[in-house]
Design a protein around this motif. Structure first.
Motif, PDB file in Angstrom:
ATOM      1  N   LEU A 552       0.921  -1.241   0.009  1.00 57.23           N
ATOM      2  CA  LEU A 552       0.076   0.225   0.117  1.00 57.23           C
ATOM      3  C   LEU A 552       0.912   1.257   0.172  1.00 57.23           C
ATOM      4  O   LEU A 552       0.586   2.202  -0.575  1.00 57.23           O
ATOM      5  N   ALA A 555       2.189   1.744  -3.550  1.00 59.07           N
ATOM      6  CA  ALA A 555       1.106   2.268  -4.227  1.00 59.07           C
ATOM      7  C   ALA A 555       0.772   3.832  -4.149  1.00 59.07           C
ATOM      8  O   ALA A 555       0.429   4.579  -5.036  1.00 59.07           O
ATOM      9  N   PRO A 596      -4.122   5.096  -1.553  1.00 56.59           N
ATOM     10  CA  PRO A 596      -4.448   3.739  -1.809  1.00 56.59           C
ATOM     11  C   PRO A 596      -4.595   2.912  -0.464  1.00 56.59           C
ATOM     12  O   PRO A 596      -5.473   1.853  -0.862  1.00 56.59           O
ATOM     13  N   CYS A 600      -7.889   0.474  -0.185  1.00 59.94           N
ATOM     14  CA  CYS A 600      -7.840  -0.985  -0.275  1.00 59.94           C
ATOM     15  C   CYS A 600      -7.262  -1.812   0.970  1.00 59.94           C
ATOM     16  O   CYS A 600      -6.993  -2.705   0.854  1.00 59.94           O
ATOM     17  N   SER A 693      -4.699   3.778 -13.283  1.00 55.35           N
ATOM     18  CA  SER A 693      -3.014   3.897 -13.068  1.00 55.35           C
ATOM     19  C   SER A 693      -2.348   4.307 -14.396  1.00 55.35           C
ATOM     20  O   SER A 693      -1.660   5.243 -14.459  1.00 55.35           O
TER      21      SER A 693
END
Length: 699
Positions: A552, A555, A596, A600, A693
């Motif tokens: 994470l 990201a 992120p 997530c 992305s």
């Protein structure tokens, strides 16, 4: 008649004696829902008022006969006899049980009368005899009124609806019970090998063994514990402690990790490079090659790089070394992950200078000892045992998040001295940990770059592994990870820098491909192999919360670098993260970094690992623009210059992300659900993430 009955009973008891079964060896170990459900099934079968036949099914090695004993001795029949037969050893027509026609001698069923009967492996007998045994269980026998217990590896169609079914789950589906099973067996076996008190079991052993399937279940686990105790006893005999006195062996109070071995199945689709080209093995094991590379080249290049960053131009456009660091190093290290995994860590300058500091401190300690000073205070401590991932991995993820925020808010990409400060800060951590502990404690547990390298090394097509059979059968020194003097063709070694045995590796995370284990091994057990990509990412893989956090954070680094596309529309957003009041820049940088995680964090870890190839590809796409525009401009003005067109960069970014998406689709099918509908839904979700992305990293 009064004289014949005692004689008859005595003869019956003598005939039944070889087949009589005693009390259960153990109960059901563990507290998982599978263990609780199995206990409930045993209790229900024992209390069955109809005394229906019982079929206990499960894989080999699950001690199904012990489950049958638990049913018998938990029931009202506990005071009656229990007689057992392996059905595979019964002769034709089961004459041992039913007797011979025309014989006046009573059969064993006549002798057993109202006792219970256990028939083991009913599924492996001839159909005719199996039918007769099942008929005995369902229809009864004139002289036998007892209950029949069957065991089998699979269900028996003829007994469906007629018998109480108990299915024993294999160890691989109740992995949470593994620690209880190991400790139970240690308590059971250690007194017979000399322990007055059972030794402690490291939690890291439980974690590692939970990744093993145990195809022979409890029987295999008992063998693992027995071998561990015997090897720990052998090591204690070979290396007695001085404080115990001559001839006295001090058994360890806690078992070391290296004595636990499992015979893992050889993975398929592996190609052994050194067997194909033996001369490569000789070249790659050469200490002169590695020492010359590390101490003769890398260490001095690192000094030169930092001097150039400190005393050269500060802007990237004028500083070739800063340009080299951001335009060459970052894209290239990302490109190497699917090929050579964590190889960068083997030649990392942080590690080299940590090793230099450690060797210098040890030499100074030896000098103090020779002259009578307190040299032992300066010696690094032994490799620390325990589950350091529980605190090290979150700390590593937090450190990486701080570095990413520092890079963006203070514009490290375009500031030479600050980039040097980042390198020197990580080197300081490596040096300090090297002075405190032997080997590379920093590299395994705390280095942010090492954590990223270990995570993406799971994608690599290269692996270095030892053969467990050779190690357990031939090796007693374990110099490959402990270190030790030369033995056979093995060289003197300080052991694995990350403190891991190459036969215990379940993935590439803790292997830097430094080949220390291959240098030390005298039995050629260590092999360098090619394998399919993504081979480490399997349904039974071991995962940590720290790795989830690191995914994470990585990201979040992409969102942070492109924060304006994601958060620039907010009314209080600053114009730039590099200029203006510091507090708003820090707040918006932290918000972008957390995006992120906020989106997530609720996902299961399997989804995050399925997206790992896509994360790698997006990270590479994020660094491609600076690499493809400036990598060819590191030479001074007047020398040849090269820079890619924006359309070529955009195409390369799209191709890279598409490749990562395909890898993610493969992992969704492998890790999440192989069913077509779920697989398509997962692939579609990853496609949406990939398209988003691509929009974020668009130049």
């Amino acid at each position: 008649m009064e004289e014949q009955e005692p004689t008859l009973n005595r003869n019956c008891m003598l005939r039944m004696a070889p087949y009589l079964i005693g009390r259960p060896r153990r109960g059901v170990v563990g507290g998982s829902r599978y263990a609780c459900k199995l206990r409930d099934a045993i209790r229900e079968a024992a209390k069955d008022p109809e005394r229906k036949p019982v079929l206990i099914s499960g894989e080999p090695g699950l001690e199904k006969d012990n489950i049958a004993r638990l049913v018998h001795f938990s029931s009202a029949d506990r005071s009656r006899l229990l007689m057992g037969f392996d059905a595979r050893n019964l002769r034709a027509q089961g004459v041992e049980l039913f007797g011979r026609k025309g014989s006046n001698e009573p059969s064993l069923l006549d002798c057993l009368a109202d006792g219970n009967l256990l028939i083991d492996c009913i599924d492996l007998v001839e159909p005719e005899l199996r039918a007769r045994l099942i008929n005995l269980a369902t229809e009864g026998h004139p002289a036998f009124s007892g209950r029949i217990l069957f065991t089998a590896e699979s269900s028996i169609k003829e007994l469906e609806g007629l018998a109480t079914q108990i299915r024993v789950p294999p160890l691989r589906v109740r992995r949470s019970d593994l620690g209880d099973w190991l400790r139970y067996n240690l308590r059971l076996q250690s007194p017979g090998l000399g322990w007055s008190r059972p030794p402690k079991l490291p939690e890291t052993v439980v974690t590692r063994l939970q990744g093993h399937d145990f195809p022979n279940n409890i029987r295999e686990l008992e063998g693992v514990v027995e071998r561990a105790l015997q090897q720990a006893r052998s090591q204690a005999a070979d290396h007695p402690e001085p404080s115990t006195g001559a001839g006295v062996m001090a058994l360890p109070a806690a078992l070391p990790e290296d004595v636990f071995w499992v015979n893992s199945r050889e993975p398929s689709l592996r190609f052994e490079i050194w067997r194909w080209k033996p001369q490569l093995r000789h070249l790659m094991r050469s200490p002169q090659l590695w020492n010359g590379l590390l101490f003769g080249l890398v260490s001095w290049i690192f000094v030169l790089v930092n001097l150039w960053l400190w005393f050269g131009p500060q802007e990237r456009a004028q500083n070739s070394m800063l340009k080299f660091f951001w335009a060459w190093w970052w894209p290239l290290i990302l490109l190497t992950y699917p090929l050579v995994g964590r190889l960068w860590c083997a030649v990392c300058p942080f590690m080299v200078w940590g090793k230099i500091a450690q060797a210098s401190c040890q030499a100074f300690a030896q000098l103090l000892t020779i002259i009578g000073g307190p040299g032992h205070w300066l010696k690094p401590k032994q490799w620390p045992r325990g589950d350091h991932d529980s605190w090290g991995a979150p700390l590593m993820a937090a450190g990486f998040a701080a570095i990413l925020l520092w890079e963006e808010v203070w514009n490290l990409e375009d500031t030479a001295r600050l980039s040097s400060c980042l390198l020197l800060l990580i080197t300081t951590g490596a040096v300090l940990c090297s002075l405190l502990f032997e080997k590379r404690f920093w590299c395994r547990y705390l280095c942010p770059v090492g954590g990223m390298n270990g995570l993406f090394a799971k994608l690599s097509i290269l692996e270095l592994r030892a053969q467990p059979g050779t190690c357990t059968g031939s090796c007693t020194s374990y110099a490959c990870f402990k270190g030790g003097p030369a033995e056979g063709e093995g060289m003197a070694s300080e052991g694995c820098p990350l403190g891991t045995h190459p036969a215990h590796l379940s993935d590439n995370r803790n292997c830097v491909l430094c080949l220390t284990c291959a240098q030390a091994c005298p039995h050629r057990s260590v092999q360098l192999k090619l394998r399919p990509p993504l081979a480490d990412l399997q349904r039974n893989m071991h995962t940590t919360a720290g790795e989830k956090g690191l995914i994470l954070v990585l990201a979040g680094g992409i969102a942070l670098h492109h924060w304006q596309r994601l958060l620039g529309w907010l009314p209080l957003a600053p114009e730039s993260l590099q200029a203006g009041p510091l507090l708003p820049r820090l707040i918006f940088g932290a918000l972008a970094l957390c995006l992120p995680a906020a989106a997530c964090l609720w996902l299961k870890h399997r989804w995050l690992y399925a997206a790992l190839p896509l994360l790698w590809s997006v990270l590479l796409a994020r660094h491609l623009p600076i690499g493809m525009t400036e990598a060819g401009t590191v030479l001074p003005i007047g020398w040849p210059q090269w820079s890619a067109d924006a359309h070529v960069i955009g195409f390369s970014q799209s191709l890279t992300i598409a490749l990562g998406w395909l890898g993610g689709v493969v992992l969704v099918r492998r890790l999440i659900n192989p069913q077509q509908q779920s697989w398509l839904i997962g692939g579609g979700a990853l496609l949406i993430v990939a398209l988003a992305s691509r929009w974020v990293v668009h130049i």
